[in-house]
Design a protein around this motif. Structure first.
Motif, PDB file in Angstrom:
ATOM      1  N   ARG A  64      21.747 -18.509  -2.523  1.00 45.67           N
ATOM      2  CA  ARG A  64      21.082 -19.788  -2.815  1.00 45.67           C
ATOM      3  C   ARG A  64      21.640 -20.434  -4.079  1.00 45.67           C
ATOM      4  N   GLU A  68      23.477 -23.995  -4.242  1.00 45.87           N
ATOM      5  CA  GLU A  68      23.030 -25.060  -5.153  1.00 45.87           C
ATOM      6  C   GLU A  68      24.216 -25.661  -5.897  1.00 45.87           C
ATOM      7  N   LYS A  71      26.163 -27.773  -3.355  1.00 49.04           N
ATOM      8  CA  LYS A  71      25.408 -28.999  -3.107  1.00 49.04           C
ATOM      9  C   LYS A  71      25.479 -29.939  -4.312  1.00 49.04           C
ATOM     10  N   GLU A 116      22.698 -27.807   1.351  1.00 51.83           N
ATOM     11  CA  GLU A 116      21.240 -27.686   1.487  1.00 51.83           C
ATOM     12  C   GLU A 116      20.893 -26.781   2.659  1.00 51.83           C
ATOM     13  N   ILE A 119      21.267 -23.210   1.596  1.00 46.84           N
ATOM     14  CA  ILE A 119      20.110 -22.780   0.794  1.00 46.84           C
ATOM     15  C   ILE A 119      18.984 -22.341   1.729  1.00 46.84           C
ATOM     16  N   LYS A 120      18.714 -23.163   2.737  1.00 49.72           N
ATOM     17  CA  LYS A 120      17.614 -22.889   3.661  1.00 49.72           C
ATOM     18  C   LYS A 120      17.909 -21.694   4.572  1.00 49.72           C
ATOM     19  N   ALA A 167      20.060 -30.807   7.302  1.00 50.60           N
ATOM     20  CA  ALA A 167      19.984 -29.538   6.570  1.00 50.60           C
ATOM     21  C   ALA A 167      18.932 -28.625   7.191  1.00 50.60           C
TER      22      ALA A 167
END
Length: 198
Positions: A64, A68, A71, A116, A119-120, A167
């Motif tokens: 993550r 970030e 992103k 993103e 991350i998810k 995303a």
């Protein structure tokens, strides 16, 4: 004692400064800013790639954090680092970035969507196969991926028979698959807009 410490700190800062300059071949200004941003993304990609290759244990939080960074350097944050004509040495950018600005912008924007999504998706892992990475023979999406080198130009991908655009949709995929899409997006951009290293 203070003079000795001060001399040491000056020598250390000169060493660090010169190694940073050497790393970017003397880049300054906006060229250095974008090379630094690309370096941050490269380091993040390598950290996650090492996890999928079994060189490091899988860590959701580190994935993550890396996502970030990716992103954060995408979309407008990336395109603003390429003002027209910024071709000072030692840039690796090709001049066709400005001739194909819409294409470059789509790749930069899609990188943000994928970042993103990564991350998810970070928690969407499958049991690792010792010799083959987290997704077995497919190796992320490996040779069996459906999209080819220019798949990100339209800003979407195929999943389960429908086009993926958001995303949230990427966030439902296996993390390694999304990571490969990030990698493919970067490769598409580099192939088109970055000079080959000599």
């Amino acid at each position: 004692m203070f003079k000795k410490s001060a001399k040491y700190l000056i020598a250390l800062s000169l060493t660090v400064s010169s190694s940073v300059v050497m790393a970017h071949g003397g880049a300054t200004g906006i060229v250095k800013e974008r090379m630094d941003a690309m370096g941050d993304m490269k380091d993040s990609m390598k950290e996650v790639s090492d996890m999928f290759k079994g060189k490091a244990p899988y860590d959701v939080d580190k994935v993550r954090e890396a996502a970030e960074i990716i992103k954060g350097h995408s979309g407008n944050a990336l395109t603003k680092l390429f003002p027209e004509g910024s071709m000072q040495h030692p840039t690796e950018a090709k001049p066709n970035i400005w001739d194909e600005w819409d294409r470059f912008t789509k790749l930069a924007d899609h990188l943000g969507v994928l970042g993103e999504g990564l991350i998810k998706a970070a928690g969407n892992t499958e049991a690792p196969n010792e010799d083959k990475g987290m997704m077995g023979d497919s190796g992320m999406m490996g040779n069996g991926h459906m999209m080819g080198n220019d798949h990100m130009m339209g800003g979407s991908s195929m999943m389960g028979g429908h086009m993926v655009h958001t995303a949230e949709e990427y966030g439902k995929m296996p993390v390694e698959m999304v990571f490969n899409m990030v990698s493919d997006n970067c490769s598409s951009c580099h192939t088109r807009f970055r000079k080959e290293k000599e």
